[in-house]
Enzyme design. Structure first.
Site, short mmCIF file in Angstrom:
data_model
loop_
_atom_site.label_atom_id
_atom_site.label_comp_id
_atom_site.label_asym_id
_atom_site.label_seq_id
_atom_site.Cartn_x
_atom_site.Cartn_y
_atom_site.Cartn_z
N LEU A 51 0.77 -1.00 0.32
CA LEU A 51 0.21 -0.02 -0.09
C LEU A 51 0.61 1.51 0.26
O LEU A 51 0.60 2.39 -0.38
CB LEU A 51 -0.80 0.17 1.45
CG LEU A 51 -2.61 -0.96 0.83
CD1 LEU A 51 -2.83 -1.35 2.83
CD2 LEU A 51 -3.00 -0.40 -0.08
N LYS A 76 17.06 -1.52 -0.83
CA LYS A 76 15.29 -1.77 -1.11
C LYS A 76 13.95 -0.62 -1.42
O LYS A 76 13.50 -0.64 -2.58
CB LYS A 76 14.56 -2.42 -0.31
CG LYS A 76 15.45 -4.22 0.29
CD LYS A 76 14.85 -5.06 1.21
CE LYS A 76 15.54 -6.15 1.28
NZ LYS A 76 14.99 -6.84 2.08
N ASP A 99 13.16 2.96 10.90
CA ASP A 99 13.26 1.37 11.60
C ASP A 99 12.57 2.26 12.81
O ASP A 99 12.29 3.41 13.64
CB ASP A 99 14.26 0.83 11.64
CG ASP A 99 13.97 -0.21 11.97
OD1 ASP A 99 13.04 -0.84 13.30
OD2 ASP A 99 15.30 -0.68 13.17
N ASN A 126 2.05 4.96 6.87
CA ASN A 126 1.85 3.19 6.68
C ASN A 126 2.11 2.30 7.37
O ASN A 126 1.17 1.34 7.57
CB ASN A 126 2.32 4.01 5.12
CG ASN A 126 1.46 2.34 4.85
OD1 ASN A 126 0.92 1.80 4.38
ND2 ASN A 126 3.18 1.66 3.89
N TYR A 213 -3.02 -7.49 17.03
CA TYR A 213 -2.71 -6.23 16.27
C TYR A 213 -4.47 -5.57 16.51
O TYR A 213 -4.58 -4.47 15.99
CB TYR A 213 -2.84 -6.94 14.56
CG TYR A 213 -3.49 -6.66 13.59
CD1 TYR A 213 -2.17 -5.54 13.06
CD2 TYR A 213 -4.47 -6.04 12.80
CE1 TYR A 213 -2.47 -4.34 11.74
CE2 TYR A 213 -4.39 -4.96 12.41
CZ TYR A 213 -3.48 -4.31 11.45
OH TYR A 213 -3.77 -3.65 10.50
N LYS A 217 -4.15 -1.40 17.10
CA LYS A 217 -4.96 -0.25 16.29
C LYS A 217 -5.89 0.03 16.40
O LYS A 217 -6.18 1.67 16.91
CB LYS A 217 -5.45 -0.86 15.22
CG LYS A 217 -4.65 -1.42 13.95
CD LYS A 217 -3.79 -0.58 13.54
CE LYS A 217 -2.98 -1.09 12.06
NZ LYS A 217 -1.90 0.00 11.96
#
Length: 350
Positions: A51, A76, A99, A126, A213, A217
């Site tokens: 994304l 990368k 990081d 993100n 998880y 959030k």
């Protein structure tokens, strides 16, 4: 338009109805092509894959002056940006190291933004993780999902606030969109007792991959609920955005075996296309305006927070989590930053 804070909680008794409506009934709202980003500077964390990369591509289609993506490996990131640089030759495209498991890296990144940029308009946070086994970050002792998705994201968000305020034009508030998830609505956040609350997520005996998880959030909902007491939409517009379940991301990279096979099959049938998920980022950060400040955006519209926030117990939990978060991040002088941000906000009692 009513903010998430002032809405009524979801009336549905079961999360699957919310998820089904979000995933299958919501119609994508693509940004109008008339939007002009020609003088703007955009930052996307975790922008070298999934994304993050797709949203970078979509932002570039609106021709910003400068785009910065972050990656844990600059090499990368540079590989991911090579084709985009060839396609968008009039935009400066850079890859910066970040990081999210390292407080030092986060502070260095924010300092670099402050020192090297003369302007900053839009930041999309993100970067995130979804761990299925218990792992701690050695430098902090926190479980990794909570570390990255909550503590580190909160630290970076607060460090960015004065930069966005000072480096965006006076007539155009800075934009900070923090990537969240519909699963945050499913999280069961116990109200707790007198013991430290956030430390309970570091207990391996209490670790649940099904809840860790979503909880990470949901904690962001609690954070934003309180943050708007300090931050005016005239300075920085801050919101949470859910991209939905999306194909082509690396969020499931830690899953293996039969569970990985099930997840891959489930996503193949139910997940959104990558470009549809990424366009939610642009909707939150360049289409939505001050009405989205302090809100959770799901299905391209402002929606309620986790239901616990609409209860007396939940409001007490907001205060408890806020204090523990401030204590955890006190080394970075975040309270002083919030006092500075709130100095022009009449709703803040300092």
């Amino acid at each position: 338009m009513t903010s998430s804070k002032d809405m009524q909680p979801f009336p549905y008794p079961f999360f699957p109805k919310v998820w089904f409506t979000n995933q299958f009934c919501a119609k994508p709202k693509w940004p109008p092509q008339t939007i002009d980003l020609s003088n703007k500077v955009v930052v996307i964390t975790g922008g070298n894959t999934g994304l993050g990369l797709e949203s970078a591509r979509q932002f570039l289609s609106f021709r910003p002056r400068h785009l910065i993506i972050t990656a844990r490996s600059v090499q990368k990131g540079e590989t991911a940006m090579a084709k985009l640089r060839d396609q968008y030759i009039n935009t400066t495209i850079e890859v910066w190291l970040l990081d999210m498991c390292s407080y030092d890296s986060i502070r260095a990144f924010a300092k670099r933004l402050e020192m090297e940029l003369s302007r900053l308009d839009i930041v999309v946070l993100n970067a995130g993780v979804q761990k299925v086994q218990f792992d701690t970050v050695p430098s902090t002792g926190h479980e990794e999902t909570i570390q990255v998705n909550y503590f580190s994201t909160v630290l970076l968000s607060i460090l960015l606030l004065p930069i966005l305020k000072s480096k965006s034009p006076a007539d155009s508030p800075g934009r900070l969109s923090i990537v969240n998830a519909a699963l945050s609505l499913q999280a069961k956040l116990p109200v707790g007792d007198g013991s430290p609350y956030l430390k309970s997520f570091d207990d391996p005996e209490r670790f649940s991959p099904q809840n860790q998880y979503p909880s990470s959030k949901a904690l962001a909902h609690l954070f934003l609920y309180k943050l708007v007491d300090y931050v005016s939409a005239d300075d920085v517009i801050v919101n949470l955005v859910d991209p939905g379940l999306v194909k082509g991301t690396e969020m499931s990279r830690n899953i293996s075996g039969i569970i990985a096979v099930f997840v891959a099959g489930f996503k193949a049938v139910t997940a959104r296309a990558l470009d549809v998920g990424a366009c939610t980022y642009l909707d939150a950060s360049i289409v939505k305006g001050k009405e989205s400040h302090g809100s959770f955006i799901m299905s391209w519209q402002i929606t309620p927070f986790n239901n616990i926030l609409y209860t007396p117990e939940g409001k007490l939990l907001v205060e408890k989590v806020w204090k523990e978060t401030m204590d955890e991040l006190a080394f970075a002088d975040i309270q002083e930053i919030l006092v500075f941000m709130g100095s022009n906000n009449a709703s803040v009692i300092l």
